[in-house]
Scaffold this motif. Structure first.
Motif, mmCIF file in Angstrom:
data_model
loop_
_atom_site.group_PDB
_atom_site.id
_atom_site.type_symbol
_atom_site.label_atom_id
_atom_site.label_comp_id
_atom_site.label_asym_id
_atom_site.label_seq_id
_atom_site.Cartn_x
_atom_site.Cartn_y
_atom_site.Cartn_z
ATOM 1 N N LEU A 160 -45.722 24.540 43.824
ATOM 2 C CA LEU A 160 -45.006 25.356 42.844
ATOM 3 C C LEU A 160 -44.548 24.493 41.704
ATOM 4 C CD1 LEU A 160 -42.962 27.340 45.426
ATOM 5 C CD2 LEU A 160 -44.837 28.204 44.076
ATOM 6 N N GLY B 36 -49.760 23.532 40.951
ATOM 7 C CA GLY B 36 -48.929 23.319 39.766
ATOM 8 C C GLY B 36 -48.878 21.877 39.309
ATOM 9 N N GLY B 97 -38.238 11.486 38.579
ATOM 10 C CA GLY B 97 -38.792 12.790 38.214
ATOM 11 C C GLY B 97 -37.760 13.694 37.556
ATOM 12 N N THR B 98 -38.295 14.728 36.937
ATOM 13 C CA THR B 98 -37.466 15.756 36.331
ATOM 14 C C THR B 98 -36.598 16.411 37.407
ATOM 15 O OG1 THR B 98 -39.302 16.134 34.854
ATOM 16 C CG2 THR B 98 -37.619 17.817 34.887
ATOM 17 N N SER B 99 -37.154 16.485 38.598
ATOM 18 C CA SER B 99 -36.452 17.115 39.711
ATOM 19 C C SER B 99 -35.096 16.455 39.949
ATOM 20 C CB SER B 99 -37.278 16.987 40.991
ATOM 21 O OG SER B 99 -38.549 17.536 40.801
ATOM 22 N N TYR B 123 -39.038 28.195 37.587
ATOM 23 C CA TYR B 123 -39.406 27.146 38.542
ATOM 24 C C TYR B 123 -38.493 27.260 39.763
ATOM 25 C CZ TYR B 123 -40.168 22.451 40.391
ATOM 26 O OH TYR B 123 -40.448 21.389 41.196
ATOM 27 N N TYR B 126 -34.575 25.586 40.573
ATOM 28 C CA TYR B 126 -33.328 25.805 39.830
ATOM 29 C C TYR B 126 -32.261 26.510 40.646
ATOM 30 C CZ TYR B 126 -36.281 24.784 35.758
ATOM 31 O OH TYR B 126 -37.139 24.208 34.869
ATOM 32 N N ASN B 168 -36.169 26.493 30.297
ATOM 33 C CA ASN B 168 -37.414 25.784 30.601
ATOM 34 C C ASN B 168 -38.510 26.387 29.732
ATOM 35 O OD1 ASN B 168 -39.904 26.143 33.134
ATOM 36 N ND2 ASN B 168 -39.555 24.323 31.929
ATOM 37 N N ASN B 172 -42.786 27.271 33.468
ATOM 38 C CA ASN B 172 -43.406 27.543 34.751
ATOM 39 C C ASN B 172 -42.626 28.746 35.272
ATOM 40 O OD1 ASN B 172 -44.449 27.512 37.304
ATOM 41 N ND2 ASN B 172 -43.665 25.498 37.878
ATOM 42 N N ASP B 200 -34.968 21.964 30.563
ATOM 43 C CA ASP B 200 -36.098 21.314 31.235
ATOM 44 C C ASP B 200 -37.328 21.482 30.353
ATOM 45 O OD1 ASP B 200 -38.307 20.651 32.765
ATOM 46 O OD2 ASP B 200 -37.653 21.736 34.558
ATOM 47 N N ILE B 202 -40.209 19.709 30.447
ATOM 48 C CA ILE B 202 -41.263 18.878 31.038
ATOM 49 C C ILE B 202 -42.663 19.230 30.505
ATOM 50 C CG2 ILE B 202 -41.543 20.349 33.083
ATOM 51 C CD1 ILE B 202 -41.982 17.742 34.707
ATOM 52 N N TYR B 203 -42.818 20.466 30.000
ATOM 53 C CA TYR B 203 -44.125 20.846 29.449
ATOM 54 C C TYR B 203 -44.192 20.731 27.918
ATOM 55 C CZ TYR B 203 -44.940 22.560 34.150
ATOM 56 O OH TYR B 203 -45.087 22.630 35.512
ATOM 57 N N SER B 232 -44.635 13.603 34.701
ATOM 58 C CA SER B 232 -45.546 14.216 35.664
ATOM 59 C C SER B 232 -46.667 15.026 35.039
ATOM 60 C CB SER B 232 -44.769 15.136 36.602
ATOM 61 O OG SER B 232 -44.015 14.384 37.511
ATOM 62 N N LYS B 233 -46.319 15.884 34.102
ATOM 63 C CA LYS B 233 -47.303 16.868 33.646
ATOM 64 C C LYS B 233 -48.129 16.365 32.481
ATOM 65 C CE LYS B 233 -45.162 19.387 36.625
ATOM 66 N NZ LYS B 233 -45.557 20.274 37.688
ATOM 67 N N ARG B 241 -43.442 9.755 40.348
ATOM 68 C CA ARG B 241 -42.040 10.168 40.445
ATOM 69 C C ARG B 241 -41.169 9.494 39.386
ATOM 70 N NH1 ARG B 241 -42.476 13.786 40.801
ATOM 71 N NH2 ARG B 241 -40.429 14.412 41.532
ATOM 72 N N TYR B 318 -50.043 27.666 33.183
ATOM 73 C CA TYR B 318 -49.839 28.829 34.047
ATOM 74 C C TYR B 318 -50.059 30.144 33.312
ATOM 75 C CZ TYR B 318 -47.118 25.161 36.368
ATOM 76 O OH TYR B 318 -46.718 23.989 36.943
HETATM 77 C C1 LIG Z 1 -40.481 23.438 35.250
HETATM 78 C C2 LIG Z 1 -40.625 22.268 36.142
HETATM 79 N N1 LIG Z 1 -39.642 21.361 36.201
HETATM 80 C C3 LIG Z 1 -39.743 20.280 37.001
HETATM 81 C C4 LIG Z 1 -40.847 20.073 37.808
HETATM 82 C C5 LIG Z 1 -40.881 18.848 38.681
HETATM 83 O O1 LIG Z 1 -41.223 17.744 37.899
HETATM 84 P P1 LIG Z 1 -41.116 16.241 38.369
HETATM 85 O O2 LIG Z 1 -42.437 15.880 38.947
HETATM 86 O O3 LIG Z 1 -40.851 15.476 37.091
HETATM 87 O O4 LIG Z 1 -40.006 16.125 39.331
HETATM 88 C C6 LIG Z 1 -41.889 20.993 37.771
HETATM 89 C C7 LIG Z 1 -43.072 20.810 38.634
HETATM 90 O O5 LIG Z 1 -43.801 21.707 38.936
HETATM 91 C C8 LIG Z 1 -41.775 22.111 36.916
HETATM 92 O O6 LIG Z 1 -42.755 23.027 36.849
#
Ligand SMILES: Cc1ncc(COP(=O)(O)O)c(C=O)c1O
Lengths: 160, 385
Positions: A160, B36, B97-99, B123, B126, B168, B172, B200, B202-203, B232-233, B241, B318
């Motif tokens: 996801l 993803g 990572g963004t996570s 995503y 959240y 975001n 996603n 966020d 990230i994209y 990551s993306k 990471r 997506y």
């Molecule tokens: C919107 C969004 N934020 C964060 C992440 C996770 O990113 P990261 O690999 O930087 O932790 C994803 C990964 O699918 C994502 O879709």
């Protein structure tokens, strides 16, 4: 036009329908554009990329040959280049800068055949001053395509 | 001995589509449109920088905040790309990572019961991460405004308890993004109600139809925005990471306090590779974007012909499509498509409330063209019955 050329250069299998979708154009205009490219000899043909290591049986032998040649008055290198590239054994022929002039890629059924071509046909030509032959031992990468088959895929089927 | 897990954790129910996931993970010879993450391998110059770091013996911890040169490069990148100033000393933290960035931001800011407003579909992390932090996550449905949060939608959702808004974009699971004027309208409401925004982005480098606007560049937003990003993306670096956050000094310090106890630092070789990505990654990103755009165009055209309804994806990789016209729910569609045609997609309910997302599926085009094409052929056959 340029976009169509780029797409086909990467993947000649794309149909006009595919290209129309990718470029968001109508199929008819894509078809006619491809027709024109073929007519004008921009596109000379379509072929597959073969990994010969995986073909059973026959495997041609290839060599890169550096050829030192003398240019001919008024005709430059074109005259001697043509004399050489017209042989079907010569698959590729470039005029290059550096310590030799022509870079060839030769193909034959075996080492003997290729060596014989160099010794009997190429080297004795008037204007050829020397040759250096390098036989291919292994093809790692060609035209951006990596041949050593090791594509890692560590992705899970769903994330996801 | 039966071990009890925490009440907090127990408050998070198991995902309703776990079973579907397990099914997909256990199957071979399927074409998956459910992945993803990029199908590209990290560009070689970036890998090589990571390898070189290891060769030179860079295998230690770094400062908690992250290697200074990487923070300087991030600062330089943002200033060049968006004309925005984030100081490498006070405003930037390197994360795993963004996570991790999102988790830290939530934990650094919320008190128990504070509301975290989350436009949905979104995503998956959240909502649950906010819950784990003791906050009260609250979805704002966006389906009726073409899957984009609007100022009105936001105003309607805000209560006295609202503290944070999560954004975001490109998104996603929809690929939908915002233009500057749309962000300005949202910003007005944010300011009015004194919210903090976790953005966020990230994209951001995978924005295909117009230039990406960074949320903190909207007037008066920088002081109340935590900008979250990662490698990551855009650079196909999911396994490394590595990510970063930029924001007001106090928040960054607070986040770093949690980070130093829970994570210490991001992997050193990933930090070094990330610098290479920022300094010399642009042409690889462009090449990957060209490929994504081709696929996006192709897949949207095919889905359109097959009468799927979806908001037009302007970025990411997506497509969030309604399957209502098939008479099936998103979940039924996904199960049947998998079993009958060996194509995996993700049921929309994974991305928010089941009520709003039950008619949807998410399709990722992180698969090479020929496979995508054959997946769509199979979807077409599936629809024909
Ligand atoms: C919107 C969004 N934020 C964060 C992440 C996770 O990113 P990261 O690999 O930087 O932790 C994803 C990964 O699918 C994502 O879709």
């Amino acid at each position: 036009m340029k976009e169509i050329i780029e797409l086909l250069e990467q993947n000649a299998k794309l149909s006009a329908e595919d290209i129309a979708k990718i470029l968001k154009r109508d199929v008819k205009s894509v078809k006619s554009a491809i027709g024109k490219l073929e007519q004008k000899k921009v596109i000379l043909g379509y072929k597959a990329i073969i990994n010969e290591d995986r073909v059973e049986g026959f495997k041609p032998v290839r060599a890169i040959v550096e050829v030192q040649v003398a240019p001919k008055r008024n005709l430059g290198f074109d005259y001697i280049a043509e004399r050489i590239y017209k042989f079907p054994e010569v698959k590729t022929c470039y005029l290059v800068s550096g310590t030799y002039e022509l870079l060839l890629i030769l193909e034959g059924e075996n080492i003997h055949e290729v060596s014989q071509f160099v010794a009997e046909k190429l080297a004795p030509l008037e204007g050829v001053r020397g040759t250096v032959t390098h036989f291919y031992l292994k093809k790692y990468k060609e035209d951006g395509v990596v041949f050593a088959a090791q594509s890692a895929n560590s992705r899970n089927n769903i994330t996801l | 001995m039966k071990i009890q897990i925490s009440d907090q954790l127990q408050s998070i129910p198991p995902s309703g589509i776990r079973e579907f996931f397990d099914l997909v993970l256990g199957m071979e010879d399927i074409i998956s449109l459910g992945i993803g993450e990029p199908d590209f391998v990290t560009p070689w110059n970036i890998c090589e920088a990571g390898i070189y770091a290891l060769e030179r013996g860079f295998t230690s911890y770094t400062s908690n905040q992250g290697i200074e040169s990487l923070r300087r490069n991030i600062s330089g990148y943002l200033s060049k790309r968006y004309k925005i100033k984030y100081d490498y000393k006070d405003n930037i933290l390197i994360t795993v990572g963004t996570s991790e960035g999102y988790d830290l931001a939530i934990r650094a800011i919320v008190n128990p019961g504070d509301e975290v407003l989350i436009p949905e579909p979104c995503y998956v992390s959240y909502y649950q991460v906010a819950k784990l932090a003791g906050a009260k996550p609250k979805y704002i449905p966006t389906k009726d405004s073409n899957f984009k949060l609007t100022a009105e939608g936001l105003s309607r959702a805000i209560t006295k308890k609202s503290r944070i808004l999560v954004l975001n974009y490109p998104a996603n699971p929809t690929g939908v993004s915002f233009k500057e004027n749309e962000l300005k309208k949202i910003a007005k409401v944010v300011k009015q109600h004194d919210l903090i925004v976790l953005s966020d982005e990230i994209y951001s480098e995978l924005s295909y139809d117009f230039d990406h606007t960074i949320f903190s560049a909207i007037p008066a937003m920088k002081e109340r925005t935590v900008y979250i990003n990662g490698f990551s993306k855009a650079y196909a670096m999911t396994g490394w990471r590595i990510g970063y956050v930029c924001g007001p000094k106090d928040i960054i310090q607070g986040m770093n306090k949690i980070h130093q106890y829970t994570m210490l630092c991001a992997p050193i070789m990933s930090q070094m590779a990330a610098s290479e990505a920022l300094l010399r990654g642009e042409s690889a990103v462009k090449a990957m974007n060209r490929e994504y755009i081709k696929r996006r165009n192709y897949v949207t055209e095919r889905l359109g012909q097959l009468k799927f309804d979806f908001p037009y994806p302007e970025g990411a990789f997506y497509i969030f499509a309604s399957v209502k016209h098939t008479g099936l729910s998103g979940k039924e569609f996904s199960y049947r498509l998998l079993n009958e045609k060996k194509v995996a997609v993700v049921p929309g309910v994974a991305f928010g409330s089941s009520e709003n997302n039950k008619d949807y599926i998410r399709i990722c085009y992180t698969t090479e063209f020929e496979k995508l094409k054959s997946a769509l052929d199979r979807i077409e056959q599936f629809l024909k019955g």
